[in-house]
Write a protein that holds these residues in place. Structure first.
Motif, PDB file in Angstrom:
ATOM      1  N   MET A  20       0.948  -1.581   0.318  1.00 49.33           N
ATOM      2  CA  MET A  20       0.165   0.412   0.627  1.00 49.33           C
ATOM      3  C   MET A  20       0.384   1.048   0.044  1.00 49.33           C
ATOM      4  N   PRO A  21       0.116   2.154  -0.572  1.00 45.97           N
ATOM      5  CA  PRO A  21       0.701   3.615  -0.527  1.00 45.97           C
ATOM      6  C   PRO A  21       1.108   4.484   1.048  1.00 45.97           C
ATOM      7  N   MET A  22       1.791   4.875   1.184  1.00 46.84           N
ATOM      8  CA  MET A  22       2.254   5.595   2.018  1.00 46.84           C
ATOM      9  C   MET A  22       1.383   6.427   2.539  1.00 46.84           C
ATOM     10  N   ASP A  23       0.646   7.401   1.472  1.00 47.75           N
ATOM     11  CA  ASP A  23      -0.441   8.337   2.461  1.00 47.75           C
ATOM     12  C   ASP A  23      -1.843   7.411   1.447  1.00 47.75           C
ATOM     13  N   LEU A  24      -2.362   6.130   1.559  1.00 45.91           N
ATOM     14  CA  LEU A  24      -3.526   5.962   1.623  1.00 45.91           C
ATOM     15  C   LEU A  24      -4.437   5.962   2.954  1.00 45.91           C
ATOM     16  N   VAL A  25      -5.535   6.831   2.342  1.00 46.17           N
ATOM     17  CA  VAL A  25      -6.285   7.550   3.810  1.00 46.17           C
ATOM     18  C   VAL A  25      -7.909   6.590   3.737  1.00 46.17           C
ATOM     19  N   THR A  26      -8.056   5.627   2.998  1.00 43.58           N
ATOM     20  CA  THR A  26      -8.948   4.743   2.943  1.00 43.58           C
ATOM     21  C   THR A  26      -8.887   3.350   2.246  1.00 43.58           C
ATOM     22  N   LEU A  27      -9.304   2.235   3.215  1.00 42.50           N
ATOM     23  CA  LEU A  27      -9.087   0.899   2.237  1.00 42.50           C
ATOM     24  C   LEU A  27     -10.337   1.110   2.506  1.00 42.50           C
ATOM     25  N   GLY A  28     -10.732   0.442   1.460  1.00 36.34           N
ATOM     26  CA  GLY A  28     -12.574   0.029   1.036  1.00 36.34           C
ATOM     27  C   GLY A  28     -13.257  -1.298   1.916  1.00 36.34           C
ATOM     28  N   ASP A  29     -13.805  -1.553   1.681  1.00 40.71           N
ATOM     29  CA  ASP A  29     -14.992  -2.479   2.753  1.00 40.71           C
ATOM     30  C   ASP A  29     -14.333  -3.900   1.681  1.00 40.71           C
ATOM     31  N   TYR A  30     -13.622  -5.057   2.701  1.00 43.49           N
ATOM     32  CA  TYR A  30     -14.285  -6.132   1.581  1.00 43.49           C
ATOM     33  C   TYR A  30     -12.039  -6.237   0.758  1.00 43.49           C
ATOM     34  N   ALA A  31     -11.702  -5.400   0.393  1.00 48.38           N
ATOM     35  CA  ALA A  31     -10.994  -4.881  -0.369  1.00 48.38           C
ATOM     36  C   ALA A  31      -9.847  -5.908  -1.210  1.00 48.38           C
ATOM     37  N   PHE A  32      -9.771  -6.650   0.118  1.00 50.34           N
ATOM     38  CA  PHE A  32      -9.130  -8.371  -0.570  1.00 50.34           C
ATOM     39  C   PHE A  32     -10.373  -9.595   0.348  1.00 50.34           C
ATOM     40  N   TYR A  33     -11.298  -9.198   0.151  1.00 52.01           N
ATOM     41  CA  TYR A  33     -12.489 -10.593   0.492  1.00 52.01           C
ATOM     42  C   TYR A  33     -11.696 -11.412  -0.275  1.00 52.01           C
ATOM     43  N   TYR A  34     -11.534 -12.749  -0.219  1.00 47.34           N
ATOM     44  CA  TYR A  34     -11.064 -14.208  -0.528  1.00 47.34           C
ATOM     45  C   TYR A  34      -9.471 -14.397  -1.162  1.00 47.34           C
ATOM     46  N   CYS A  35      -8.495 -13.468  -0.552  1.00 45.66           N
ATOM     47  CA  CYS A  35      -7.354 -13.875  -0.896  1.00 45.66           C
ATOM     48  C   CYS A  35      -6.638 -14.516  -0.289  1.00 45.66           C
ATOM     49  N   ASP A  36      -6.841 -15.575  -1.036  1.00 43.93           N
ATOM     50  CA  ASP A  36      -6.928 -16.545   0.198  1.00 43.93           C
ATOM     51  C   ASP A  36      -5.034 -16.957  -0.002  1.00 43.93           C
ATOM     52  N   LYS A  37      -4.578 -16.374  -0.443  1.00 40.95           N
ATOM     53  CA  LYS A  37      -3.052 -17.066  -0.399  1.00 40.95           C
ATOM     54  C   LYS A  37      -2.344 -15.534  -0.452  1.00 40.95           C
ATOM     55  N   LEU A  38      -2.638 -14.606  -0.350  1.00 38.99           N
ATOM     56  CA  LEU A  38      -2.521 -13.227   0.067  1.00 38.99           C
ATOM     57  C   LEU A  38      -1.503 -13.456   2.079  1.00 38.99           C
ATOM     58  N   LYS A  39      -0.581 -13.501   1.627  1.00 37.82           N
ATOM     59  CA  LYS A  39       0.646 -13.524   2.733  1.00 37.82           C
ATOM     60  C   LYS A  39       1.193 -11.950   3.613  1.00 37.82           C
ATOM     61  N   ILE A  40       1.205 -10.947   2.376  1.00 36.35           N
ATOM     62  CA  ILE A  40       1.675 -10.024   2.632  1.00 36.35           C
ATOM     63  C   ILE A  40       1.190  -8.641   2.534  1.00 36.35           C
ATOM     64  N   ALA A  41       0.531  -7.643   3.275  1.00 36.41           N
ATOM     65  CA  ALA A  41      -0.307  -6.644   2.834  1.00 36.41           C
ATOM     66  C   ALA A  41       0.895  -5.460   4.010  1.00 36.41           C
ATOM     67  N   GLN A  42       1.353  -5.020   2.959  1.00 40.06           N
ATOM     68  CA  GLN A  42       2.770  -3.505   3.777  1.00 40.06           C
ATOM     69  C   GLN A  42       1.993  -2.288   3.208  1.00 40.06           C
ATOM     70  N   PHE A  43       1.794  -2.253   5.110  1.00 40.09           N
ATOM     71  CA  PHE A  43       1.271  -0.785   4.820  1.00 40.09           C
ATOM     72  C   PHE A  43       2.973   0.221   5.381  1.00 40.09           C
ATOM     73  N   ARG A  44       2.588   0.883   4.704  1.00 41.45           N
ATOM     74  CA  ARG A  44       3.831   2.564   4.414  1.00 41.45           C
ATOM     75  C   ARG A  44       2.815   2.900   5.555  1.00 41.45           C
ATOM     76  N   GLY A  45       2.257   3.639   5.118  1.00 42.43           N
ATOM     77  CA  GLY A  45       1.364   4.861   6.544  1.00 42.43           C
ATOM     78  C   GLY A  45       0.545   4.017   7.439  1.00 42.43           C
ATOM     79  N   ASP A  46      -0.753   5.177   7.662  1.00 43.71           N
ATOM     80  CA  ASP A  46      -1.396   4.360   8.472  1.00 43.71           C
ATOM     81  C   ASP A  46      -3.207   5.392   8.636  1.00 43.71           C
ATOM     82  N   PRO A  47      -3.119   4.572   7.371  1.00 41.62           N
ATOM     83  CA  PRO A  47      -4.524   4.897   7.051  1.00 41.62           C
ATOM     84  C   PRO A  47      -5.529   5.250   8.029  1.00 41.62           C
TER      85      PRO A  47
END
Length: 203
Positions: free
Chosen positions: A132-159
């Protein structure tokens, strides 16, 4: 009668200007886009069919700066693997990459990107990393829903806002957060998501 028609035409023109419906989709290479009211481009559909391991979405199409990836623009696309978003991007709309073959999405090069819509990456069954980008403000509902192989969700900022069940049905996911990202850490605690503290560079 002429007066009535004139009024109708005026109203139609005003509505067109204010609803951002002043342009029809235009095809350029592998992309379909519309021109927004601020004279920038919103990608409305990806038309490419050749397998691409690394796709860098362009900063401009036909001299129009790309600022938005529109609703369902890459939905169901099965020929992309790694995608990097442009530094001009400000928004990714709902379902933008849903059910695509995406494995990695790098958004950290988009400092203006503040909003990722609901279900934007939902059901990307091959997705393993999202940055994710540094200045992310909003990550929507169910944005990564059912990404069952997802291992890394990198937050560079604090939405300011992470939506309801943004990582629902992602059993392997770990949120990589900075030590001072209290909102993100609180969200992880609320949904019982594993976290890993990173240094100031997001490594």
């Amino acid at each position: 009668m002429k007066k009535v028609l004139s009024i109708v035409l005026i109203i139609a023109t005003v509505l067109t200007v204010f609803c951002g419906c002043s342009s029809k989709p235009v095809q350029s290479g592998d992309y379909e886009y519309v021109v927004l009211d601020d004279d920038t481009a919103k990608i409305t559909k990806y038309l490419g069919t050749a397998d691409i391991i690394e796709l860098e979405i362009p900063t401009a199409i036909d001299d129009y700066t790309v600022t938005v990836i529109g609703k369902e623009a890459f939905k169901d696309v099965q020929c992309i693997t790694v995608v990097t978003t442009p530094d001009t991007l400000t928004k990714i709309e709902e379902y933008a990459f849903a059910n695509s073959s995406l494995k990695k999405i790098f958004m950290h090069r988009s400092p203006l990107l503040t909003e990722i819509g609901a279900y934007a990456f939902s059901e990307c069954k091959n997705l393993i990393q999202a940055d994710m980008p540094m200045d992310l403000v909003t990550l929507g509902d169910y944005a990564f829903y059912y990404c069952d192989k997802l291992k890394i969700a990198q937050f560079r900022g604090d939405p300011e806002h992470i939506g309801t069940f943004a990582f629902d049905a992602c059993p392997k996911v770990r949120l990589y957060v900075k030590d001072n990202a209290q909102r993100t850490k609180n969200y992880a605690d609320q949904y019982r998501l594993e976290t890993k503290i990173t240094d100031s560079t997001g490594k």
